[in-house]
Design a protein around this motif. Structure first.
Motif, PDB file in Angstrom:
ATOM      1  N   MET A   1      19.614  21.315   1.546  1.00 51.03           N
ATOM      2  CA  MET A   1      20.179  20.925   2.804  1.00 51.03           C
ATOM      3  C   MET A   1      20.772  19.525   2.641  1.00 51.03           C
ATOM      4  SD  MET A   1      18.041  20.337   6.360  1.00 51.03           S
ATOM      5  CE  MET A   1      16.732  21.263   5.689  1.00 51.03           C
ATOM      6  N   ALA A   2      22.050  19.367   2.898  1.00 49.95           N
ATOM      7  CA  ALA A   2      22.740  18.087   2.729  1.00 49.95           C
ATOM      8  C   ALA A   2      22.461  17.176   3.922  1.00 49.95           C
ATOM      9  CB  ALA A   2      24.233  18.319   2.578  1.00 49.95           C
ATOM     10  N   ARG A   3      22.054  15.957   3.621  1.00 47.63           N
ATOM     11  CA  ARG A   3      21.719  14.974   4.656  1.00 47.63           C
ATOM     12  C   ARG A   3      22.450  13.663   4.391  1.00 47.63           C
ATOM     13  NH1 ARG A   3      17.234  16.065   7.727  1.00 47.63           N
ATOM     14  NH2 ARG A   3      16.085  17.915   7.113  1.00 47.63           N
ATOM     15  N   PHE A   4      22.552  12.856   5.440  1.00 48.49           N
ATOM     16  CA  PHE A   4      23.138  11.529   5.288  1.00 48.49           C
ATOM     17  C   PHE A   4      22.226  10.494   5.921  1.00 48.49           C
ATOM     18  CE2 PHE A   4      24.466  12.684   9.508  1.00 48.49           C
ATOM     19  CZ  PHE A   4      24.445  11.497  10.213  1.00 48.49           C
ATOM     20  N   TYR A   5      22.394   9.243   5.509  1.00 52.59           N
ATOM     21  CA  TYR A   5      21.667   8.108   6.069  1.00 52.59           C
ATOM     22  C   TYR A   5      22.614   6.921   6.000  1.00 52.59           C
ATOM     23  CZ  TYR A   5      17.515   5.522   7.410  1.00 52.59           C
ATOM     24  OH  TYR A   5      16.588   4.788   8.104  1.00 52.59           O
ATOM     25  N   ALA A   6      22.967   6.364   7.142  1.00 48.46           N
ATOM     26  CA  ALA A   6      23.915   5.248   7.183  1.00 48.46           C
ATOM     27  C   ALA A   6      23.231   3.999   7.718  1.00 48.46           C
ATOM     28  CB  ALA A   6      25.103   5.608   8.063  1.00 48.46           C
ATOM     29  N   ALA A  45      17.032  -8.691   5.136  1.00 51.12           N
ATOM     30  CA  ALA A  45      15.860  -8.263   4.366  1.00 51.12           C
ATOM     31  C   ALA A  45      15.459  -6.839   4.739  1.00 51.12           C
ATOM     32  CB  ALA A  45      14.696  -9.217   4.600  1.00 51.12           C
ATOM     33  N   ALA A  46      15.497  -6.506   6.030  1.00 49.37           N
ATOM     34  CA  ALA A  46      15.177  -5.144   6.473  1.00 49.37           C
ATOM     35  C   ALA A  46      16.209  -4.155   5.951  1.00 49.37           C
ATOM     36  CB  ALA A  46      15.112  -5.091   7.999  1.00 49.37           C
ATOM     37  N   PHE A  47      17.483  -4.548   5.953  1.00 55.37           N
ATOM     38  CA  PHE A  47      18.563  -3.714   5.425  1.00 55.37           C
ATOM     39  C   PHE A  47      18.323  -3.400   3.956  1.00 55.37           C
ATOM     40  CE2 PHE A  47      22.605  -3.084   3.360  1.00 55.37           C
ATOM     41  CZ  PHE A  47      23.343  -2.329   4.252  1.00 55.37           C
ATOM     42  N   GLU A  48      18.028  -4.424   3.161  1.00 47.41           N
ATOM     43  CA  GLU A  48      17.804  -4.242   1.728  1.00 47.41           C
ATOM     44  C   GLU A  48      16.570  -3.385   1.461  1.00 47.41           C
ATOM     45  OE1 GLU A  48      17.825  -7.989  -0.286  1.00 47.41           O
ATOM     46  OE2 GLU A  48      19.756  -8.547   0.577  1.00 47.41           O
ATOM     47  N   HIS A  49      15.516  -3.586   2.262  1.00 47.03           N
ATOM     48  CA  HIS A  49      14.296  -2.795   2.100  1.00 47.03           C
ATOM     49  C   HIS A  49      14.576  -1.309   2.356  1.00 47.03           C
ATOM     50  CE1 HIS A  49      10.075  -1.731   2.170  1.00 47.03           C
ATOM     51  NE2 HIS A  49      10.264  -1.162   3.348  1.00 47.03           N
ATOM     52  N   LEU A  50      15.290  -0.996   3.431  1.00 48.19           N
ATOM     53  CA  LEU A  50      15.627   0.402   3.724  1.00 48.19           C
ATOM     54  C   LEU A  50      16.541   0.987   2.649  1.00 48.19           C
ATOM     55  CD1 LEU A  50      16.176   0.165   7.561  1.00 48.19           C
ATOM     56  CD2 LEU A  50      14.441   1.528   6.386  1.00 48.19           C
ATOM     57  N   GLN A  51      17.451   0.175   2.153  1.00 49.60           N
ATOM     58  CA  GLN A  51      18.360   0.629   1.101  1.00 49.60           C
ATOM     59  C   GLN A  51      17.574   1.030  -0.149  1.00 49.60           C
ATOM     60  OE1 GLN A  51      21.125  -2.411  -0.094  1.00 49.60           O
ATOM     61  NE2 GLN A  51      22.630  -0.906  -0.753  1.00 49.60           N
ATOM     62  N   ILE A  52      16.614   0.229  -0.529  1.00 53.78           N
ATOM     63  CA  ILE A  52      15.789   0.531  -1.704  1.00 53.78           C
ATOM     64  C   ILE A  52      14.982   1.807  -1.478  1.00 53.78           C
ATOM     65  CG2 ILE A  52      13.791  -0.270  -3.025  1.00 53.78           C
ATOM     66  CD1 ILE A  52      14.951  -3.138  -2.650  1.00 53.78           C
ATOM     67  N   LEU A  53      14.393   1.949  -0.277  1.00 54.73           N
ATOM     68  CA  LEU A  53      13.607   3.155   0.020  1.00 54.73           C
ATOM     69  C   LEU A  53      14.453   4.415  -0.067  1.00 54.73           C
ATOM     70  CD1 LEU A  53      11.416   2.001   3.040  1.00 54.73           C
ATOM     71  CD2 LEU A  53      10.692   2.380   0.677  1.00 54.73           C
ATOM     72  N   LYS A  57      14.243   7.744  -2.668  1.00 56.29           N
ATOM     73  CA  LYS A  57      14.080   9.119  -2.183  1.00 56.29           C
ATOM     74  C   LYS A  57      15.149  10.062  -2.724  1.00 56.29           C
ATOM     75  CE  LYS A  57      11.426   8.926   1.970  1.00 56.29           C
ATOM     76  NZ  LYS A  57      11.315   9.538   3.294  1.00 56.29           N
ATOM     77  N   GLY A  58      16.141   9.532  -3.409  1.00 52.55           N
ATOM     78  CA  GLY A  58      17.155  10.386  -4.003  1.00 52.55           C
ATOM     79  C   GLY A  58      18.509  10.341  -3.324  1.00 52.55           C
ATOM     80  N   TYR A  59      18.644   9.538  -2.282  1.00 51.17           N
ATOM     81  CA  TYR A  59      19.953   9.391  -1.649  1.00 51.17           C
ATOM     82  C   TYR A  59      20.872   8.639  -2.605  1.00 51.17           C
ATOM     83  CZ  TYR A  59      18.209  10.844   2.928  1.00 51.17           C
ATOM     84  OH  TYR A  59      17.686  11.553   3.961  1.00 51.17           O
ATOM     85  N   LEU A  60      22.150   8.959  -2.569  1.00 56.00           N
ATOM     86  CA  LEU A  60      23.142   8.302  -3.407  1.00 56.00           C
ATOM     87  C   LEU A  60      24.108   7.529  -2.529  1.00 56.00           C
ATOM     88  CD1 LEU A  60      24.007  11.273  -5.767  1.00 56.00           C
ATOM     89  CD2 LEU A  60      22.572   9.308  -6.294  1.00 56.00           C
ATOM     90  N   PRO A  61      24.530   6.330  -2.945  1.00 58.43           N
ATOM     91  CA  PRO A  61      25.534   5.604  -2.157  1.00 58.43           C
ATOM     92  C   PRO A  61      26.820   6.400  -2.081  1.00 58.43           C
ATOM     93  CG  PRO A  61      24.552   4.179  -3.817  1.00 58.43           C
ATOM     94  CD  PRO A  61      24.072   5.569  -4.094  1.00 58.43           C
ATOM     95  N   LYS A  62      27.521   6.274  -0.981  1.00 58.69           N
ATOM     96  CA  LYS A  62      28.772   7.000  -0.790  1.00 58.69           C
ATOM     97  C   LYS A  62      29.775   6.657  -1.883  1.00 58.69           C
ATOM     98  CE  LYS A  62      32.102   8.096   2.775  1.00 58.69           C
ATOM     99  NZ  LYS A  62      32.515   7.817   4.143  1.00 58.69           N
ATOM    100  N   ASP A  75      33.535   1.018   0.179  1.00 61.30           N
ATOM    101  CA  ASP A  75      32.424   0.084   0.345  1.00 61.30           C
ATOM    102  C   ASP A  75      31.491   0.455   1.495  1.00 61.30           C
ATOM    103  OD1 ASP A  75      33.253  -1.458  -1.773  1.00 61.30           O
ATOM    104  OD2 ASP A  75      34.585  -2.641  -0.529  1.00 61.30           O
ATOM    105  N   ASP A  76      31.541   1.688   2.000  1.00 62.92           N
ATOM    106  CA  ASP A  76      30.650   2.110   3.070  1.00 62.92           C
ATOM    107  C   ASP A  76      29.215   2.164   2.552  1.00 62.92           C
ATOM    108  OD1 ASP A  76      32.848   2.443   4.617  1.00 62.92           O
ATOM    109  OD2 ASP A  76      32.950   4.605   4.367  1.00 62.92           O
ATOM    110  N   VAL A  77      28.271   1.879   3.445  1.00 64.82           N
ATOM    111  CA  VAL A  77      26.866   1.966   3.070  1.00 64.82           C
ATOM    112  C   VAL A  77      26.316   3.234   3.727  1.00 64.82           C
ATOM    113  CG1 VAL A  77      24.655   0.798   3.044  1.00 64.82           C
ATOM    114  CG2 VAL A  77      26.753  -0.529   2.976  1.00 64.82           C
ATOM    115  N   VAL A  78      26.697   4.347   3.164  1.00 58.92           N
ATOM    116  CA  VAL A  78      26.235   5.652   3.628  1.00 58.92           C
ATOM    117  C   VAL A  78      25.611   6.340   2.434  1.00 58.92           C
ATOM    118  CG1 VAL A  78      26.950   7.883   4.563  1.00 58.92           C
ATOM    119  CG2 VAL A  78      28.069   5.807   5.341  1.00 58.92           C
ATOM    120  N   TYR A  79      24.500   6.999   2.668  1.00 62.78           N
ATOM    121  CA  TYR A  79      23.779   7.668   1.597  1.00 62.78           C
ATOM    122  C   TYR A  79      23.698   9.147   1.911  1.00 62.78           C
ATOM    123  CZ  TYR A  79      22.541   2.900   0.723  1.00 62.78           C
ATOM    124  OH  TYR A  79      22.615   1.553   0.464  1.00 62.78           O
ATOM    125  N   ALA A  80      23.692   9.962   0.872  1.00 59.55           N
ATOM    126  CA  ALA A  80      23.573  11.398   1.072  1.00 59.55           C
ATOM    127  C   ALA A  80      22.763  11.986  -0.064  1.00 59.55           C
ATOM    128  CB  ALA A  80      24.953  12.053   1.101  1.00 59.55           C
TER     129      ALA A  80
END
Length: 82
Positions: A1-6, A45-53, A57-62, A75-80
């Protein structure tokens, strides 16, 4: 199932910084959560922490997805994940 996280950092009208998170299935609107921080450093700091998490988990940067799919970058910060 394809998911995104922005993730995005947005200034507020009162000089604070909001961390906006949007996640769900690709093709759907998803859910949104907004956290407001008085200090920009705390928001970053919260942004960087969530980015690392999300990367763990296997999300890849856009940018990585676009680079492998069609040879372009952005340069979008979207993960899928797949």
């Amino acid at each position: 199932m394809a998911r995104f996280y922005a993730l995005s950092l947005e200034p507020t009208l009162f000089g604070e910084v909001s961390l906006i998170r949007n996640w769900g299935r690709i093709g759907a609107r998803g859910q949104i959560r907004c956290e407001t921080f008085e200090q920009p450093e705390a928001a970053a700091a919260a942004f960087e922490h969530l980015q690392i998490l999300k990367l763990r988990k296997g999300y890849l940067p856009k940018t990585a997805i676009h680079a492998t799919a069609n040879g372009t970058e952005c340069d979008d910060v979207v993960y899928a994940d797949d």
